[in-house]
Structure formats: C-alpha cells, structure tokens
Design an enzyme around this catalytic site. Sequence first.
Site: not given
Length: 614
Positions: A2, A27, A74, A100-101, A487, A491, A494, A510, A609
């Site tokens: 946050c 944040r 957040w 925050n936490g 993955e 990365k 993109e 193959h 995003k």
Amino acid sequence: MCGIVGYIGSREAFPIIINGLKRLEYRGYDSSGIALFGQNLSHKKTKGKVKDLESLFEEDSTKKGHIGLGHTRWATHGVPNDVNAHPHLSNSGNLVMVHNGIIENYDTIKKTLVDRGYTFYSDTDTEVLVNLIEDVMKKEDVGLGKAVQIALNQVVGAYAIVVFDKQNPNEIVMARLGSPLAIGLGENEYFIASDATPFIEFTKNAMYLEDEQMAIIGLHKEPEIRNIKDDSLIAPYIQELQLTLDQIEKGGYEHFMLKEIYEQPNVINDTMRGRVLPEKNIIKLSGIDNYLSKFLQANRIIMIGAGTSWHAGLVGEYLFEELARIPVEVEYSSEFRYRNPIINENDIVMPISQSGETADTLAAIKLAKQHKAFIYAICNVVGSSIPRESDSGTYTHAGPEIGVASTKAFTTQVTVMAMMALKLAKEKGHISTASYNLYLSELAMIPKKMLKTLEADLYIQQIAHYYKDAANFLYLGRGFNFPVALEGALKLKEISYIHAEGYPAAEMKHGPIALIDENMPVVVVATKKGQYEKIISNIQEIKSRKGRIIAIVTEGDTQVKSIADHVIEIPETLEAFSPLLATIPLQLLSYYIAVYRGCDVDQPRNLAKSVTVE
Ligand code: AGP
C-alpha cells in the site's frame, strides 16, 4: 503493498498528501483515503483511484489542517470498498491510523476487543490494531508512543503504521516491521511516506526506519527513534537522498520488471506468511479448510488461465498429481470456453490469474458455473472480477505487478499451489509425516534460496550481452521444469521480440532438432533431481549439431558444466520446488537481453498488463 503519506508541520497538509498519494499509486490502487486535523477532523475515503478521492474533497472547505495521513490501498484483508479503505479511526474517533502490511493474529485480538465492548465497522486488520492501541492507552494510562510500543509487542505480522491522536495534534507516531517507511526532515516539519517520492521536492534529508523501530515525532522537538521490542533509544541516521523521483518509484531499479524480479523473495514470504507454519508442521489455508470435502471428493481439478498463469497451472498439475494424487487438466481459458467441455458438479475449476480481469478466464468461469462445477480461484488482485465470480480461493500476496511481463505473480501462484497440494496430500494420507515435514521446511527455505539465485545477476548480464542478437531461441525442460521452459520462452519473446519456443526436452528428436545449428542458442533447465541423465543426452544431441547451450543447473554440477557453453547455478531444492528457483535466471536473462536491445521492458509493444477484451 500500500502507499502511505503523512505530514506534520506548518503547511496545509492536504495538497502534500493528495499529491503524494498520486505518486504512490504504483504501490496499490484499489481504494484510498485522507484524514486531516485542523479545527476538527476531516476524514474521507473511497473505493477507486486517488483522483476519485480528490474529487470528494473538491467542495470540502474543511480540508484544513497541519497534520494529516493519506493511504492508497492494495487489499489483503477485506475487499476494496469505502469502509475498508484507510485511514481507520479508533472507536473514540481520537486515533487516526494508516497501515501497510498484514497482521496475522488480528482475529484473536479482535475477539478480545469485542469482548471489551469495541465495535468494528470494517473487515480490516488495521481497524483492529488502531483499537488495540486505544485500548492500551486507556488500560495503561500511557501516551500514544508508549501505547504503540506496547500494542506492537502483542502483534504478529508485518506492518508499517502511522498514527496520530487528534487530542494531541503536535505529535505523530510511526513504526515498521517488514514494510518500508521513510521520514523526510524539513524546517520543523516532517513528511512520512512508504518511499521518498511524496517529499523529495520538499527535502532531500531523510531517515528510514529499520525493522522493529518506531519514531515519535513532535513539532519543536527532536525526533525520538526507539526499538519496539525494548523501547531503547536509537540515534537517528539522516541521509541526503540522491535519487530522482522516477528512480525512487522503481526502488532504485531501472524498470519495474527488475524491481519485481527482486521482490520475489519478499513476496513469497508474504504469500506464505501465516499459512506455512513449519514450527507447527501445518499449512493454514482457510479457502481449502472451508471446502475440504469438495477437494477430497473431487473427480479432477481443471486449471484454466492464460499466458504466464497458464504456465503456473502446468506446474500446479505436476504438484497436485505428484503430491495429492488428484487428476488435473490444464486448459487455456480461451480454448476451454469455446470447445463445449464436459464438466459436472464433481469437478473443481481453478482459474489462475494475476489481474483477476482476464476476459477469457472470466468467461470460462461462467461456463463452468453453468455446469455446477466448484470454482476455486488463485488470484493476486483482491476483490477483482475473477475472485468475485468464484466460490472460494487463495490470494497470492505478490503486491501490485506493474511490469507487463509477469514475474512475481508466477512464482507466488506456484507457491500457493505448492501449499495447496501439500495440504491436500496430508489430508488424503498420500504423504508420510516425515516427507510432509521435509517438504514444509524446504518450502519455508525458498525465499532464502531465491536470494542466493539472484546473486548470478552479473553473470547473467554477460550471457545476455553475448546472445542479444540471436534471432531465435529454444527453451527445454523436463517434468516440473517443462513449464519453466515455456515460461522462459514467453518472457524472452514478449519483452525482447526475439522468437522463442519452449519444449519438453524429449520432444527435440520429434522435429525441433532440425532447427539446431550454431546460430540457435538453447536454454536447458537441467537441475539435478529431474530426469538428469536424460537431459544430459539431450544436451549432447544439441552440441553434436553445433547448438549453443545455456544451462540452468543445481549448484556444484560438474557434468553439464563440462559440455554446456554457459552454466547458471541455482541452489539445490526438491524437484517439486525447482520451478521457483529455475525461473529466476530466465526472467533475468530475458530482461537483460531486452535492455541491451533497447526495448521498452515495462510496456512492450502490442501488449497490455491485463487482457480484459476477448
Ligand atoms: C505474461 O508475462 C503476460 N503478461 C500475459 O501472458 C499474462 O500472464 C496473461 O495475460 C494472463 O494474465 P492474468 O494472469 O492477469 O490473467
């Protein structure tokens, strides 16, 4: 994460705080609020962005005051809405606090306070803490600073808090354990914030609280820094900041993506906090506990997702089938929703999503619900559409992921599935206590092993520079690390726009082996505990065709080192958890190649995003 902003001094607090919150929106941005004290307390908060909060204050003539707090949220406890937004007040209305936490034992404290007659209006752990502080002030008859110190010694969790008492508006108290707090020092005025971006234009003199430290700041007197545990005084260390605004937002990193790669040890800790308890040999997941029979009786689990989240699901398939012996299928949401799948009420459909807004995944959930499947979501954004459409779920605690290329979301998703698979393996009796405890203690070690893995950064930069002009890459892996190969390839393509493909290593013969020549770098995940001998022969097949090998190996490996062109070592771990470590070098490799190629790493071309359209 946050964003926190506080001010005490001679200026009007409102403009400093509202502008500071705008700088901290990276944040967290699901709700926000401000409380100011002048003649009286002006307190407004709302779901939505900081600009929505600003419009709430537009006509408000009472937004006066030389002390104030602001917060952009957040959500971790309690969905984003007006009542859960910060700042929170104590029952008397005198104490004003932002946080925050995560307070892990907030429910126990809340029960005690309710028994003492306190009333709660929100679902947040923060409101519990501010009332605990008020309760201590009353019971012990102490000032705010002492009450904060006593209260925090009853709390388990992570926090950065800032609190003031409107009965004494010349003092403000803050404390930190695990979440950052910066204090800007002006001429008899102080700025408090999660980082220096809200006050860098007013002062470059700052001090940062360390973990288990608190500060009692009053006008016309020196700041008091104390140790929360023993209340001992600490000499303040004031530094002159050299960072620009942009650098501070990114925590000093060049891009959000690199910052988020480096946040992984912390956010994996946050994702396991209060859930993985090795000292008690238990895994606490309320989402599972509340629907345990569904999981014990399920015919199968169908994981659905897109992109990186789909790759996380593939790792989840290995975890659930290996440990919990539950059949798993992994589907692209976009395919699942259109192919008229056979689903019934004995199926568990498990959407995996960082944003919680991916249109195809949302549509797939709705289809599954029509067939009465049980929906269990793994998501990062609290209160987003996918968790709201689901029956239950588990949140990752990755914090906001700003870089378009997903990094910490992937590893926290895999961590959640590791916890779930282990918990269900134990409940179904598919794992011995000794083996369960081994897995549990190893999972708790992962953040430390991630830190060790990140030490290869400089060497990976050199490898990236060497291969930055390649036109194609191949990524290979076996078992748990086959999804890691996919993955890693995603990365690279993109953010660097280099064509890359991921394959199960055994698939080479193959077809793909026809691509191998001296211009084709091949990244191979060759950790010790996997099908190691098999992957060695795959590497030899590639070498005999002049392919160039970049291998991810278990530290101390000598065999692969003798044949590969470049070798990146990661700490030894159980094969089931190796994706959590093997992914990191691949994230760094794609990041540095993209940087060397001058690409827009945080906002790659053509990408968004969150794909909220079909
Ligand atoms: C991954 O780096 C991409 N940004 C993309 O593939 C992403 O994983 C995909 O769009 C799914 O998003 P979600 O996790 O928010 O549902």
